[in-house]
Write a protein that holds these residues in place. Sequence first.
Motif, short mmCIF file in Angstrom:
data_model
loop_
_atom_site.label_atom_id
_atom_site.label_comp_id
_atom_site.label_asym_id
_atom_site.label_seq_id
_atom_site.Cartn_x
_atom_site.Cartn_y
_atom_site.Cartn_z
N ARG A 43 -0.10 4.75 4.56
CA ARG A 43 0.99 5.47 5.25
C ARG A 43 1.79 4.52 6.15
NH1 ARG A 43 -1.92 9.18 6.39
NH2 ARG A 43 -1.30 10.63 4.77
N SER A 44 1.09 3.65 6.87
CA SER A 44 1.77 2.69 7.74
C SER A 44 2.58 1.69 6.92
CB SER A 44 0.74 1.94 8.59
OG SER A 44 0.04 2.83 9.44
N VAL A 45 2.03 1.25 5.80
CA VAL A 45 2.74 0.31 4.93
C VAL A 45 4.01 0.96 4.38
CG1 VAL A 45 2.61 -1.07 2.83
CG2 VAL A 45 0.64 -0.94 4.35
N ALA A 46 3.91 2.24 3.98
CA ALA A 46 5.05 2.94 3.41
C ALA A 46 6.23 2.95 4.37
CB ALA A 46 4.66 4.37 3.03
N ARG A 47 5.97 3.20 5.64
CA ARG A 47 7.06 3.24 6.63
C ARG A 47 7.74 1.87 6.75
NH1 ARG A 47 3.34 6.77 9.44
NH2 ARG A 47 2.50 4.99 10.60
N GLU A 48 6.94 0.81 6.81
CA GLU A 48 7.52 -0.54 6.93
C GLU A 48 8.28 -0.91 5.65
OE1 GLU A 48 7.53 -2.44 9.64
OE2 GLU A 48 6.54 -0.78 10.68
N PHE A 49 7.76 -0.51 4.53
CA PHE A 49 8.40 -0.78 3.24
C PHE A 49 9.80 -0.16 3.19
CE2 PHE A 49 8.81 0.98 -1.20
CZ PHE A 49 8.99 -0.22 -1.88
N LEU A 50 9.93 1.07 3.65
CA LEU A 50 11.23 1.75 3.60
C LEU A 50 12.22 1.13 4.58
CD1 LEU A 50 10.04 5.45 3.23
CD2 LEU A 50 10.93 3.92 1.46
N VAL A 51 11.75 0.65 5.72
CA VAL A 51 12.63 -0.07 6.64
C VAL A 51 13.19 -1.31 5.94
CG1 VAL A 51 12.71 -1.41 8.77
CG2 VAL A 51 11.52 0.80 8.72
N TRP A 52 12.34 -2.01 5.22
CA TRP A 52 12.77 -3.22 4.51
C TRP A 52 13.79 -2.90 3.41
CZ3 TRP A 52 10.72 -5.37 -0.43
CH2 TRP A 52 11.16 -6.69 -0.67
N LEU A 53 13.60 -1.77 2.70
CA LEU A 53 14.54 -1.41 1.64
C LEU A 53 15.91 -1.07 2.21
CD1 LEU A 53 12.47 0.73 -0.89
CD2 LEU A 53 12.75 -1.75 -0.73
N ASP A 54 15.95 -0.40 3.36
CA ASP A 54 17.19 -0.13 4.08
C ASP A 54 18.23 0.58 3.19
OD1 ASP A 54 18.98 -0.12 6.20
OD2 ASP A 54 19.77 -2.13 5.73
N ARG A 55 17.82 1.70 2.59
CA ARG A 55 18.72 2.47 1.73
C ARG A 55 19.50 3.49 2.56
NH1 ARG A 55 20.25 -0.22 -2.02
NH2 ARG A 55 19.77 -1.70 -0.36
N GLY A 56 20.64 3.93 2.06
CA GLY A 56 21.45 4.90 2.77
C GLY A 56 20.99 6.33 2.56
#
Length: 267
Positions: free
Chosen positions: A24-37
Amino acid sequence: MAEQRFDVWDSGAAYERYMGRWSRSVAREFLVWLDRGDGLRWLDVGCGTGVLSAAVAAGCRPREVVGCDRSEGFVNAAARASGIAGAPRHLVADALALPFRDAAFDVAVSGLMLNFLPEPAFAVRELTRSVRTGGMIAAYVWDYGDGMDLLRHFWAAAAEADPAAAALDEGRRFRDCRPGPLHSLWTDAGLADVSTTPIEVPTVFADFADLWDPFLSGQGPAPGYVASLAPAARDRLREGLRARVPVAPDGSVPLTARAWAVRGVRP
């Protein structure tokens, strides 16, 4: 023993205690990195218990989120966890034969799944097929070879007690869980602007029981191996692991876990 595999995934609750709480923690950081609109259509392949799908729904303002997994038990757990209006939709489907039309999504993601597939390159092509031109395809996997303190300690203790167990170590089995092979998977699929990044999160266990008990669930390679042992051998492994892990003054066991993430754009 060395030729057996224990990759069982059917209980969402057991997986949550074993790896889900850390993913769950990794998922949040992953989405920050993707930076989608905002307002995008997301596909989560190998969604498991819905951790990544839920993170997308909570933090990315999506138009739609669809999660799929070939484990009916995991899909049911994900559906129960997100049974509210506007939540992700989950269905049973195979990553190697996705039941979606071409270019149906803006973003296709996968968390902690690719290494368990017999043909990960085919899965990346399926992810790519499902995304529109200019859309993003991205994934992350645990760094089994070097970045998973829990499993490094576990397999060291297992191999000390039973040398044949070394062949079951995910660090040996999953050699694609590194930036170089992941980058190649993406570029070989014809994706552009490919990049990788590490994501490291703390995995602090309340005490040794909090660390050991999930290994009794039978979910995944290491717990599956534990389930195969006779009681005396299981006890020896438990005590060998207890002797290896660091323990803080308050009795907690402070470890870390690293994942490697990769992303690319469909040209």
